[in-house]
Design a protein around this motif. Structure first.
Motif, mmCIF file in Angstrom:
data_model
loop_
_atom_site.group_PDB
_atom_site.id
_atom_site.type_symbol
_atom_site.label_atom_id
_atom_site.label_comp_id
_atom_site.label_asym_id
_atom_site.label_seq_id
_atom_site.Cartn_x
_atom_site.Cartn_y
_atom_site.Cartn_z
ATOM 1 N N ARG A 171 0.834 -1.206 0.000
ATOM 2 C CA ARG A 171 0.000 0.000 0.000
ATOM 3 C C ARG A 171 0.869 1.257 0.000
ATOM 4 N N LEU A 172 1.958 1.184 0.754
ATOM 5 C CA LEU A 172 2.879 2.323 0.822
ATOM 6 C C LEU A 172 3.455 2.597 -0.561
ATOM 7 N N LEU A 173 3.868 1.532 -1.221
ATOM 8 C CA LEU A 173 4.443 1.645 -2.553
ATOM 9 C C LEU A 173 3.421 2.214 -3.525
ATOM 10 N N ASP A 174 2.185 1.723 -3.356
ATOM 11 C CA ASP A 174 1.092 2.167 -4.202
ATOM 12 C C ASP A 174 0.888 3.676 -4.055
ATOM 13 N N ALA A 175 0.944 4.153 -2.812
ATOM 14 C CA ALA A 175 0.749 5.584 -2.562
ATOM 15 C C ALA A 175 1.897 6.401 -3.130
ATOM 16 N N MET A 176 3.094 5.799 -3.107
ATOM 17 C CA MET A 176 4.270 6.545 -3.560
ATOM 18 C C MET A 176 4.248 6.845 -5.060
ATOM 19 N N ILE A 177 3.492 6.023 -5.796
ATOM 20 C CA ILE A 177 3.395 6.239 -7.242
ATOM 21 C C ILE A 177 2.914 7.658 -7.559
ATOM 22 N N ASP A 178 2.052 8.187 -6.680
ATOM 23 C CA ASP A 178 1.466 9.500 -6.952
ATOM 24 C C ASP A 178 2.394 10.658 -6.611
ATOM 25 N N LEU A 179 3.508 10.370 -5.974
ATOM 26 C CA LEU A 179 4.381 11.463 -5.536
ATOM 27 C C LEU A 179 4.796 12.411 -6.662
ATOM 28 N N PRO A 180 5.153 11.889 -7.845
ATOM 29 C CA PRO A 180 5.520 12.830 -8.906
ATOM 30 C C PRO A 180 4.399 13.810 -9.261
ATOM 31 N N PHE A 181 3.133 13.418 -9.014
ATOM 32 C CA PHE A 181 2.022 14.352 -9.217
ATOM 33 C C PHE A 181 2.101 15.502 -8.222
ATOM 34 N N ALA A 182 2.397 15.132 -6.976
ATOM 35 C CA ALA A 182 2.280 16.095 -5.892
ATOM 36 C C ALA A 182 3.509 16.990 -5.774
ATOM 37 N N LEU A 183 4.656 16.455 -6.119
ATOM 38 C CA LEU A 183 5.903 17.189 -5.935
ATOM 39 C C LEU A 183 5.964 18.376 -6.899
ATOM 40 N N PRO A 184 6.320 19.575 -6.408
ATOM 41 C CA PRO A 184 6.545 20.676 -7.344
ATOM 42 C C PRO A 184 7.629 20.267 -8.343
ATOM 43 N N THR A 185 7.393 20.529 -9.618
ATOM 44 C CA THR A 185 8.315 19.995 -10.620
ATOM 45 C C THR A 185 9.739 20.520 -10.437
ATOM 46 N N ALA A 186 9.858 21.765 -9.963
ATOM 47 C CA ALA A 186 11.199 22.314 -9.778
ATOM 48 C C ALA A 186 11.967 21.504 -8.742
ATOM 49 N N VAL A 187 11.263 21.075 -7.693
ATOM 50 C CA VAL A 187 11.902 20.268 -6.654
ATOM 51 C C VAL A 187 12.398 18.954 -7.260
ATOM 52 N N ALA A 188 11.527 18.344 -8.071
ATOM 53 C CA ALA A 188 11.916 17.101 -8.731
ATOM 54 C C ALA A 188 13.158 17.327 -9.593
ATOM 55 N N GLY A 189 13.171 18.417 -10.349
ATOM 56 C CA GLY A 189 14.299 18.702 -11.227
ATOM 57 C C GLY A 189 15.593 18.868 -10.462
#
Lengths: 278, 336
Positions: A97-115
């Motif tokens: 379930r934790l892994l499943d929830a983590m899939i959505d992280l790229p949606f939530a993360l501000p793109t600049a932070v990801a970059g």
């Protein structure tokens, strides 16, 4: 389903006119109006000037890079997103379930932070970049870096569109195939894949569309060298910095047109795959 | 909450608003660029105190920060700034030209070309200066990687480019072709073009890319302060450019807000000894001689040329070097 005409289907539920009006109004206000204002901007500069700008070597190279890396990233996302969705729906393991929830992280993360995080990771002194640099492989600040960033932001689209289809998949079909003596590999390619293909194509299209215009996460890892790792959205920003609103709109419209054609093609492909399935 | 209670609460608030404060409450919006964040935070407090003492009015200043060009565009597109304090005169010129919110002669309204504090362009190298970089021509050596942002997207980076050009022009006795070759060779040594100055600093210091960062002196001083003098050090070249971040009133907005008087005072007070001291503390070179004297160790004297002297002003420099198809674009044209 095949026998019904459109008129009959529209008549099934009351309020068709109202809902259609409502849909058209919001679609116009939210989607079409901003797009129209984008198209109006370069309209008064005339075709020759528009064409000259849209076919400028640097613009062509940047748009090619944006579309190309978006396609590659979406393709990689489609393969690995499918595998991730498969594992998440078919197997039970700790922290699923934790892994499943983590899939959505790229949606939530501000793109600049990801970059910034990706650039730090893949830079020649980063955790992944350092060992690769020893092997002579450079990922950050090259087009490969762009693809990495786009894979990151695109993967949830594939997983989230494929996952429900896999969940609803009837086990009976697979079991029937087994009893009929089909080998496992044949079950995957002849039974499962055709069933998830429409959803997979949707996921691919979404990941692709999201990636074309991506700016925030790419800009930190791309290196931004003209003619090499300069993406089209950056060229738009450059035009805006010159207070050249028309030029920016020209690149925007060109990208929009190309993206629309590609998405339309994907949609047709999807329809074709669906009819083929029936 | 019962409706009657709510009603009386509203009445009380309204009453307070009507009678409570005799002094005026004024709010000002200063649209600035990125590296002035710390400076204006302190200056806004200083000015509020000064204005309260002088007039009894309370003034609340909000300052917005971002890339200089982006901020200029926001004001053109309707952000109701009372004053703009940007990285280069060109961005304010663009505002005057595109929106008409500011008269085109804005630069002559305040002393020192409306640039109350200045900076210059210096080099940041790794501790111990392993590549032995001392002046602009060292940046052209093979094997030296130079980090500087893209002058097309970063107003700050345009000063870097012009500083290099000015040096080459001086060295060659005014030969434009030599200067062009110099700058072309320089940018051939640039492996990453970030979109902004802070991005370049990150690339250089944290990603460990490049041997030398071309930076504003205030950014370089901040980097040394932040990352420690055991990681990076500043090299001052033999000659550089006088970077003049400019300030202006946004006339149409202050007239609409009725804030002309306080906005004018806000900009004029930047030239006061107190504000100049604050600028120096925040790594900007002060204009006032008495303050400069106190900070001469921090800001070493070097020959500085201005954009007006060497390039005939920002409009000319922009058109020739940075506009679409300008000299900077030609550096990256394939097959040249």
């Amino acid at each position: 389903m095949v026998g019904f005409s459109y008129r009959n289907r529209a008549g099934k539920l009351p309020g068709f006119g109202l809902t259609l009006g409502y849909t058209l109004f919001w679609l116009s206000a939210i989607v079409l109006l901003p797009l129209l204002s984008l198209i109006v901007k370069p309209a008064d500069m005339g075709w020759p000037a528009f064409w000259r700008l849209a076919t400028d070597k640097r613009v062509v190279s940047a748009i090619g890079l944006s579309l190309g890396s978006a396609l590659i990233a979406a393709a990689i996302d489609a393969v690995f997103g499918l595998i991730v969705a498969w594992v998440l729906t078919r197997y039970r393991f700790p922290a699923r379930r934790l892994l499943d929830a983590m899939i959505d992280l790229p949606f939530a993360l501000p793109t600049a932070v990801a970059g910034i995080a990706l650039a730090a990771l893949y830079a020649p002194n980063g955790w992944i970049g350092a060992p690769l640099a020893k092997l002579g492989i450079k990922l950050a600040f090259t087009p490969a870096g762009i693809v990495i960033a786009l894979i990151f932001i695109g993967i949830p689209f594939v997983v989230r569109t494929v996952q429900p289809v896999l969940q609803d998949l009837d086990r009976d079909v697979e079991e029937a195939a087994v009893t009929l003596g089909a080998p496992r590999i044949r079950i995957v390619f002849s039974v499962l894949l055709p069933l998830v293909l429409p959803a997979l194509l949707t996921g691919f299209a979404l990941a692709f569309a999201r990636s074309i215009g991506e700016y925030g996460s790419v800009i930190f890892i791309a290196g931004n060298m003209p003619m090499f790792s300069e993406i089209a959205p950056l060229l738009i920003v450059i035009k805006l910095e010159e207070f050249d609103y028309q030029g920016a709109a020209v690149i925007g419209v060109t990208m929009l047109g190309l993206s629309f054609i590609l998405l339309l093609a994907i949609n047709l492909l999807q329809r074709w795959s669906r009819s083929w399935q029936q | 909450m019962r409706p009657r209670f709510l009603l009386s609460l509203i009445a009380a608030v309204l009453l307070c608003g009507a009678t409570g404060t005799q002094a005026k409450d004024i709010s000002l919006l200063n649209v600035s660029y990125d590296p002035t964040r710390e400076f204006y935070k302190q200056y806004d407090e200083l000015f509020a105190k000064y204005w309260k003492a002088k007039t009894g009015d309370d003034v609340t200043i909000s300052t917005s920060h971002g890339g200089s060009g982006k901020q200029a565009r926001a004001v053109i597109e309707g952000l109701e700034a009372d004053v703009v304090t940007l990285a280069l005169a060109y961005d304010i010129d663009a505002n005057a030209k595109q929106s008409g919110l500011i008269p085109s002669a804005w630069r002559s309204r305040l002393p020192d070309n409306s640039a109350p504090y200045t900076s210059t362009i210096v080099f940041l190298v790794r501790k111990g200066n392993p590549k032995n970089i001392h002046d602009w021509n060292d940046l052209l050596r093979t094997g030296v990687q130079v980090i500087t942002p893209n002058p097309k997207t970063s107003g700050g980076a345009r000063w870097n480019y012009l500083a290099a050009w000015g040096y080459a022009l001086k060295q060659s006795g005014g030969d434009e072709n030599k200067a062009r070759g110099f700058v072309t060779d320089l940018y051939r040594n640039v492996p990453v073009l970030d979109t902004g100055a802070r991005g370049s600093t990150t690339t250089f210091v944290q990603r460990g890319i490049g041997d030398v960062l071309i930076a504003w002196e205030n950014e370089a001083l901040l980097a040394v302060q932040q990352f420690g003098s055991d990681t990076v050090e500043i090299i001052v070249p033999s000659v550089s450019i006088l970077a003049e971040p400019s300030v202006s009133l946004v006339d149409q907005n202050v007239d609409a807000h009725g804030t002309r008087e306080v906005a004018e005072a806000y900009l004029q007070y930047l030239y006061s000894p107190e504000a100049q001291e604050l600028a120096a503390k925040n790594h900007y070179r002060p204009r006032l001689a008495q303050v400069t004297e106190r900070y001469k160790d921090k800001f070493p004297a070097l020959p500085l040329f201005t954009v007006d002297e060497v390039f005939g002003g920002w409009q000319a420099a922009q058109a020739k070097h940075f506009n679409d198809g300008g000299i900077f674009d030609q550096i990256y044209r394939p097959g040249q």
